[in-house]
Design a protein around this motif. Sequence first.
Motif, PDB file in Angstrom:
ATOM      1  N   LEU A 215     -28.874 -17.578 -36.011  1.00  0.00           N
ATOM      2  CA  LEU A 215     -27.577 -17.126 -36.535  1.00  0.00           C
ATOM      3  C   LEU A 215     -27.170 -17.973 -37.728  1.00  0.00           C
ATOM      4  O   LEU A 215     -27.540 -19.138 -37.833  1.00  0.00           O
ATOM      5  CB  LEU A 215     -26.508 -17.150 -35.449  1.00  0.00           C
ATOM      6  CG  LEU A 215     -25.938 -18.475 -34.934  1.00  0.00           C
ATOM      7  CD1 LEU A 215     -24.820 -18.187 -33.930  1.00  0.00           C
ATOM      8  CD2 LEU A 215     -26.956 -19.387 -34.322  1.00  0.00           C
ATOM      9  N   PRO A 222     -29.314  -6.477 -43.188  1.00  0.00           N
ATOM     10  CA  PRO A 222     -30.432  -5.806 -42.521  1.00  0.00           C
ATOM     11  C   PRO A 222     -31.419  -5.082 -43.447  1.00  0.00           C
ATOM     12  O   PRO A 222     -32.631  -5.123 -43.166  1.00  0.00           O
ATOM     13  CB  PRO A 222     -29.719  -4.837 -41.568  1.00  0.00           C
ATOM     14  CG  PRO A 222     -28.457  -5.571 -41.217  1.00  0.00           C
ATOM     15  CD  PRO A 222     -28.032  -6.251 -42.489  1.00  0.00           C
ATOM     16  N   PHE A 225     -34.279  -7.342 -44.178  1.00  0.00           N
ATOM     17  CA  PHE A 225     -34.870  -8.052 -43.039  1.00  0.00           C
ATOM     18  C   PHE A 225     -36.312  -7.654 -42.770  1.00  0.00           C
ATOM     19  O   PHE A 225     -36.778  -7.764 -41.637  1.00  0.00           O
ATOM     20  CB  PHE A 225     -34.042  -7.802 -41.770  1.00  0.00           C
ATOM     21  CG  PHE A 225     -32.717  -8.529 -41.723  1.00  0.00           C
ATOM     22  CD1 PHE A 225     -32.376  -9.470 -42.681  1.00  0.00           C
ATOM     23  CD2 PHE A 225     -31.818  -8.270 -40.699  1.00  0.00           C
ATOM     24  CE1 PHE A 225     -31.151 -10.132 -42.642  1.00  0.00           C
ATOM     25  CE2 PHE A 225     -30.592  -8.931 -40.640  1.00  0.00           C
ATOM     26  CZ  PHE A 225     -30.254  -9.856 -41.607  1.00  0.00           C
ATOM     27  N   THR A 235     -33.805  -7.654 -33.181  1.00  0.00           N
ATOM     28  CA  THR A 235     -32.620  -6.858 -33.472  1.00  0.00           C
ATOM     29  C   THR A 235     -31.532  -7.804 -33.961  1.00  0.00           C
ATOM     30  O   THR A 235     -31.701  -9.027 -33.954  1.00  0.00           O
ATOM     31  CB  THR A 235     -32.160  -6.060 -32.236  1.00  0.00           C
ATOM     32  OG1 THR A 235     -31.117  -5.146 -32.605  1.00  0.00           O
ATOM     33  CG2 THR A 235     -31.642  -6.975 -31.145  1.00  0.00           C
ATOM     34  N   TRP A 236     -30.434  -7.239 -34.432  1.00  0.00           N
ATOM     35  CA  TRP A 236     -29.361  -8.077 -34.960  1.00  0.00           C
ATOM     36  C   TRP A 236     -28.026  -7.492 -34.571  1.00  0.00           C
ATOM     37  O   TRP A 236     -27.893  -6.293 -34.298  1.00  0.00           O
ATOM     38  CB  TRP A 236     -29.474  -8.223 -36.480  1.00  0.00           C
ATOM     39  CG  TRP A 236     -29.868  -6.974 -37.171  1.00  0.00           C
ATOM     40  CD1 TRP A 236     -29.067  -5.972 -37.611  1.00  0.00           C
ATOM     41  CD2 TRP A 236     -31.210  -6.581 -37.493  1.00  0.00           C
ATOM     42  NE1 TRP A 236     -29.815  -4.981 -38.188  1.00  0.00           N
ATOM     43  CE2 TRP A 236     -31.132  -5.324 -38.134  1.00  0.00           C
ATOM     44  CE3 TRP A 236     -32.472  -7.173 -37.315  1.00  0.00           C
ATOM     45  CZ2 TRP A 236     -32.260  -4.650 -38.577  1.00  0.00           C
ATOM     46  CZ3 TRP A 236     -33.590  -6.494 -37.769  1.00  0.00           C
ATOM     47  CH2 TRP A 236     -33.476  -5.261 -38.392  1.00  0.00           C
ATOM     48  N   SER A 239     -24.337  -4.978 -38.418  1.00  0.00           N
ATOM     49  CA  SER A 239     -24.979  -3.997 -39.289  1.00  0.00           C
ATOM     50  C   SER A 239     -23.922  -3.033 -39.794  1.00  0.00           C
ATOM     51  O   SER A 239     -23.008  -2.646 -39.063  1.00  0.00           O
ATOM     52  CB  SER A 239     -26.060  -3.243 -38.500  1.00  0.00           C
ATOM     53  OG  SER A 239     -26.782  -2.389 -39.349  1.00  0.00           O
ATOM     54  N   ASN A 253     -25.155 -13.099 -39.767  1.00  0.00           N
ATOM     55  CA  ASN A 253     -25.652 -12.280 -38.665  1.00  0.00           C
ATOM     56  C   ASN A 253     -26.118 -13.156 -37.511  1.00  0.00           C
ATOM     57  O   ASN A 253     -26.183 -14.384 -37.632  1.00  0.00           O
ATOM     58  CB  ASN A 253     -26.808 -11.387 -39.144  1.00  0.00           C
ATOM     59  CG  ASN A 253     -26.689  -9.970 -38.619  1.00  0.00           C
ATOM     60  OD1 ASN A 253     -26.376  -9.782 -37.436  1.00  0.00           O
ATOM     61  ND2 ASN A 253     -26.920  -8.979 -39.467  1.00  0.00           N
ATOM     62  N   LEU A 255     -29.477 -12.875 -34.874  1.00  0.00           N
ATOM     63  CA  LEU A 255     -30.714 -12.147 -34.590  1.00  0.00           C
ATOM     64  C   LEU A 255     -31.320 -12.653 -33.286  1.00  0.00           C
ATOM     65  O   LEU A 255     -31.301 -13.860 -33.010  1.00  0.00           O
ATOM     66  CB  LEU A 255     -31.723 -12.319 -35.726  1.00  0.00           C
ATOM     67  CG  LEU A 255     -31.383 -11.620 -37.042  1.00  0.00           C
ATOM     68  CD1 LEU A 255     -30.611 -12.548 -37.963  1.00  0.00           C
ATOM     69  CD2 LEU A 255     -32.641 -11.140 -37.739  1.00  0.00           C
TER      70      LEU A 255
END
Lengths: 318, 178
Positions: A215, A222, A225, A235-236, A239, A253, A255
């Motif tokens: 983080l 995204p 990414f 995943t995050w 978004s 973010n 992740l």
Amino acid sequence: MAAALLPLPVRSRSAAGALRALLAALACAVPAAAQQPAVGGPVAKPWDAVLVASFNIQVFGESKMSKPQVVDVLARVVRNFDIVAIQEVRAKSDDIVPSFVRAVNADGSRYNYVIGPREGRTSSKEQYAFIYDTNRIEVDRSSVGVVPDPQGRLHRPPMHARFRTRIVPVEMAFTFWLVDIHTDPDEVPQELDALTGVFQAMQTARPDEDDVILLGDLNAGPPEFSAFRRIPGITWAVSGVTTNTRRTKTYDNLLFTQPATREYLGRSGVLDLQATFGLPLEHALEVSDHNPVWGAFYPAEVRQQTLPPMAGQLPVTR
Amino acid sequence: MARVTADPAPAWISVADIHDWIGQLGDADASQRAAASELLCRAGTAAATAAVPLVRACADDNDQVREWAAAALEDLGPPPDDSIPQLVELVSGSHPLAAYWAVTLLGRSGQKAGVATAVLAACLDSECDLSVAQRAAWALGKIGPAAAAGRAALEKAAAAADPRLARLAREALDVIGP
């Protein structure tokens, strides 16, 4: 799958409900002060989630700490969350974060912190820090460190620490790595590529822990990414929403991988400084050029079952 | 080119404000310079015209001025084209932080900074501050084929003991081409 310290005691279709009932009962063990309304005392937090946030407090140093109105907003931000990963502590003094935590605790809260070394290639250095609510979270201090970067691929190599929730019995508690990062805006693709390796290394850093949450301020959203997509199940949390104070960019973010971190509750957000505190942009930028971002995680290790919907209150967000 | 794209200037900031804050960076009082540096940082990409004064502020003897100036430059985006000659001069200055940011802004200018090739190549010399040398290798790669005159210096840097300098030099050579 989470590397649980012990398997959950329930596995049937009713497992989620049983666990929820247990957590509801355990909520009674939370100090009474933590269940009071936010005004005049610590912020009431959900009993069925821990809230993990990231906040780039642009040039967090003597200047900001000398402005009481800024410190007040920053403290109110932190009190919404169980852990806040901080980026951009920039000060000659070693007392910035300790002073700030004292300000956070002025309402009776019980936060503590861990802070990393000064990092950066020039004389202008930054530190990472984790500030966490000791009523609900504990840190394994032996796990605190900085990711080695002998090839110099990261301007400010990330700081890592392993945490455990305290609002469920220890044998059930959700444990996880946090990896705090602030990328160099001039080398974002290269640093995201390097962070992919960091993430995978952290997944295997301990045989009993595969919950890794990366983080921070990635200076990328995204769509950029692509490097992370090499990590199975990545995943995050954030978004389709901006994270900077000017509401123009998605830079911040959290992740993690879904096969491992089943504890993610699918709830996340951006705490908009302007909207939350009624600040005009001019004043919000005095606090930071970034908004905090957060994700909600179940406080107990989860293996197979589907989690129930959250009942607890979440921060005002967008 | 730098990733940072320009945001619209906030309504509360005028061109005159930016001009005033640039002037304030030259104040004899360090607290005034620090305040100006902080305000320019808050202005974001709207402070692009302050690129050169902010680089100079990185050599200030007050650490607050330097910190806010460096933070402003980090998010400033590409500098105005007409600032390139002044940035080239600042690369050779004695303060490593100012040189680092001058080099960085030249790199963000891309091929427009081709005129900086010689001074950037000179930074690759082992006498130079390592952070500046590394950034110079990066900047030459950003300039691309227009930095072909820097090939020899980059080839030498590609064999440097420092792994980051060597890697950035190799990457720059790949971009510049034969």
